[in-house]
Design an enzyme around this catalytic site. Structure first.
Site, PDB file in Angstrom:
ATOM      1  N   SER A   1      61.549 -55.460  20.059  1.00  0.00           N
ATOM      2  CA  SER A   1      61.892 -54.724  18.809  1.00  0.00           C
ATOM      3  C   SER A   1      62.639 -53.124  19.154  1.00  0.00           C
ATOM      4  O   SER A   1      63.618 -52.656  18.718  1.00  0.00           O
ATOM      5  CB  SER A   1      60.769 -54.340  17.927  1.00  0.00           C
ATOM      6  OG  SER A   1      60.131 -55.682  17.580  1.00  0.00           O
ATOM      7  N   ASN A   2      62.186 -52.444  20.213  1.00  0.00           N
ATOM      8  CA  ASN A   2      62.553 -51.426  20.580  1.00  0.00           C
ATOM      9  C   ASN A   2      64.070 -51.404  21.204  1.00  0.00           C
ATOM     10  O   ASN A   2      64.634 -50.387  21.719  1.00  0.00           O
ATOM     11  CB  ASN A   2      61.505 -50.660  21.431  1.00  0.00           C
ATOM     12  CG  ASN A   2      60.585 -50.036  20.790  1.00  0.00           C
ATOM     13  OD1 ASN A   2      60.396 -48.991  20.143  1.00  0.00           O
ATOM     14  ND2 ASN A   2      59.369 -50.847  21.043  1.00  0.00           N
TER      15      ASN A   2
ATOM     16  N   GLY B   1      50.108 -54.412  21.562  1.00  0.00           N
ATOM     17  CA  GLY B   1      51.478 -54.187  21.242  1.00  0.00           C
ATOM     18  C   GLY B   1      51.657 -52.720  20.960  1.00  0.00           C
ATOM     19  O   GLY B   1      52.943 -52.413  20.493  1.00  0.00           O
TER      20      GLY B   1
ATOM     21  N   SER C   1      51.136 -56.853  17.891  1.00  0.00           N
ATOM     22  CA  SER C   1      51.414 -55.296  17.431  1.00  0.00           C
ATOM     23  C   SER C   1      50.945 -55.239  16.124  1.00  0.00           C
ATOM     24  O   SER C   1      51.236 -54.082  15.838  1.00  0.00           O
ATOM     25  CB  SER C   1      52.875 -55.362  17.606  1.00  0.00           C
ATOM     26  OG  SER C   1      53.631 -55.631  18.772  1.00  0.00           O
TER      27      SER C   1
ATOM     28  N   LYS D   1      51.586 -61.543  22.511  1.00  0.00           N
ATOM     29  CA  LYS D   1      51.887 -59.905  22.063  1.00  0.00           C
ATOM     30  C   LYS D   1      51.697 -59.643  20.725  1.00  0.00           C
ATOM     31  O   LYS D   1      52.228 -59.966  20.051  1.00  0.00           O
ATOM     32  CB  LYS D   1      53.258 -59.402  22.525  1.00  0.00           C
ATOM     33  CG  LYS D   1      53.160 -57.874  22.237  1.00  0.00           C
ATOM     34  CD  LYS D   1      54.695 -57.319  22.286  1.00  0.00           C
ATOM     35  CE  LYS D   1      54.712 -56.006  21.746  1.00  0.00           C
ATOM     36  NZ  LYS D   1      56.208 -55.492  21.337  1.00  0.00           N
TER      37      LYS D   1
ATOM     38  N   VAL E   1      52.205 -53.888  26.163  1.00  0.00           N
ATOM     39  CA  VAL E   1      53.633 -53.700  25.884  1.00  0.00           C
ATOM     40  C   VAL E   1      53.759 -52.598  24.910  1.00  0.00           C
ATOM     41  O   VAL E   1      53.528 -52.901  23.880  1.00  0.00           O
ATOM     42  CB  VAL E   1      54.437 -55.123  25.224  1.00  0.00           C
ATOM     43  CG1 VAL E   1      55.785 -54.878  25.074  1.00  0.00           C
ATOM     44  CG2 VAL E   1      54.014 -56.298  26.242  1.00  0.00           C
TER      45      VAL E   1
END
Length: 333
Positions: free
Chosen positions: A83-84, A228, A204, A202, A245
Site C-alpha cells: 500500500s505504501n 501490519g 493490518s 500480513k 511489515v
C-alpha cells in the site's frame, strides 16, 4: 513477461499435486522427515515507498539510494508494491521494473516480498508468476474488494486457493481493511492456513484479539503472522506474531529492529518504553497523514521521499509543522 492464462491454467493441477506431495520443496527447501520447514519471516520488513521525480515518473536512481541506506539496518527483507508503494497508481511495466531493481540490490539472504494482488483471480495469478520471474521470493496478495459485497469467505478461499495452487513462490495473505473496506474473515484465514503454499498473513487491521486467535488456531499449521503496523508490534509479538511489515520502518528502521530484538530477548520493559515512543509517529505516517506524511518524514532522516502520484496531494505547511512536532515530541528529531 507474465504467463498467459492458457499456459498457467494447465499447470494448476500439477502444481497442486506437487504442493501436496512435497510442500517443503515447493518453498525452495528440502523436504525432510518431520515438520515442514518454510521461509522464515521473523523480523522487520519495511514496505518501500516508490520514489517519483518532479514529473511523477519512477525515479530508480533515488530508489537505489534509499536501498543503500536501508542496507545498514538488519531488516529480514523488503516489501515492494504494498500500500505504501502506491501500488494502484503503478503501470504493470513499472511494477515489474521495481521488483527487478530491488532484487538486484538486495542480498540473497534478505527476502523480497512483492505485492501481486489484483481484482480478478486470473490477473492475480498472471502478475504473481511475473513477480516470481522478476525475482520476488514471496507474493503478498491483497484481498480483492471492488465487489466487496460478493467477497464471501467461500469466494475468498476459492480465490486464494487458485492463486496459491498456481504460484511458483509462497503466498502471504494481505488484509488491510482501512484501504479495502474488507477484513479477510477469520474462518477464511484458518482454512487457507492449511494450504501448503500459503506461508502466512500480513494483518493490518489492528485487532489484537483476532491476531491472537489466528496464532492460536494455526499452531498446528506451517503459518506465520505478520503485524501490519508499528503501532501494535509489541502486542503482536507478545501473542506470537513472527514479524512486522511496518510503514514506519521506512523512517525509523533501526528503532523498529531494536524493538524486534528486545521482544525476542524477553526484555519487555525496555520494549514497552520504546513501543510507547513509536505509537504517535506511526499514527502520523499512516492514519493521520498517510503516504505524503511518510515521504515527508523520510526526508528528515536522510532518505528520499519526494512527491506522491496524483491524486495524492502533498502536505500543507501546517500539516508539515504538526508532523514534525509529533516526531520531536517523542524524541526522534
Amino acid at each position: 513477461m507474465a504467463l498467459s492464462t492458457r499456459l498457467v491454467s494447465p499447470l494448476r493441477p500439477a502444481l497442486a499435486a506437487l504442493h501436496r506431495a512435497a510442500p517443503g520443496q515447493c518453498r525452495g527447501l528440502s523436504a525432510q522427515p518431520g515438520p515442514v520447514h518454510t521461509l522464515n519471516l521473523r523480523g522487520i520488513f519495511p514496505p518501500l515507498t516508490t520514489p517519483f521525480s518532479a514529473t511523477q515518473e519512477v525515479d530508480y536512481a533515488q530508489l537505489e539510494g534509499n536501498l543503500c541506506r536501508y542496507a545498514s539496518n538488519p531488516f529480514r527483507g523488503l516489501v515492494v508494491l504494498g500500500s505504501n508503494g502506491e501500488y494502484p497508481y503503478l503501470a504493470p511495466r513499472e511494477k515489474l521494473e521495481l521488483v527487478s531493481c530491488v532484487r538486484r540490490a538486495l542480498p540473497r539472504d534478505r527476502l523480497l516480498l512483492a505485492g501481486s494482488g489484483c481484482e480478478s483471480t486470473q490477473a492475480t495469478i498472471e502478475l504473481t508468476v511475473s513477480m516470481a520471474e522478476a525475482g520476488a521470493d514471496v507474493a503478498l496478495v491483497v484481498t480483492p474488494c471492488y465487489y466487496r459485497g460478493a467477497m464471501t469467505s467461500a469466494a475468498l478461499v476459492q480465490h486464494y486457493t487458485e492463486v496459491a495452487d498456481a504460484s511458483p513462490i509462497p503466498v502471504v495473505l494481505y488484509s488491510v481493511p482501512a484501504n479495502t473496506g474488507l477484513d479477510l474473515p477469520l474462518e477464511a484465514v484458518l482454512t487457507l492456513a492449511q494450504h501448503p503454499n500459503i506461508l502466512g498473513i500480513k494483518d493490518s487491521g489492528g485487532d489484537i484479539t483476532r491476531m491472537g486467535l489466528i496464532v492460536h488456531k494455526t499452531q498446528q499449521e506451517d503459518f506465520q503472522v505478520l503485524a501490519g503496523s508499528a503501532g501494535f508490534l509489541l502486542a503482536s509479538y507478545a501473542l506470537g506474531a513472527s514479524g512486522g511489515v511496518c510503514a514506519l520502518a521506512n523512517v525509523l528502521g533501526a528503532p523498529l529492529c531494536q524493538l524486534d530484538g528486545l521482544c525476542r530477548e524477553g526484555r519487555w520493559q525496555e520494549a514497552r518504553e520504546l513501543q510507547h515512543r513509536l505509537i504517535e509517529p506511526n499514527l502520523a505516517v499512516t492514519r493521520r497523514f498517510g503516504i505524503p506524511g511518510l515521504k515527508k518524514a523520510m526526508e528528515w532522516f536522510g532518505y528520499y521521499g519526494g512527491p506522491c502520484r496524483a491524486p495524492l496531494a502533498p502536505l500543507s505547511s501546517p500539516q508539515v509543522k504538526e508532523l514534525r512536532g509529533i516526531f520531536s515530541a517523542n524524541g526522534w528529531l
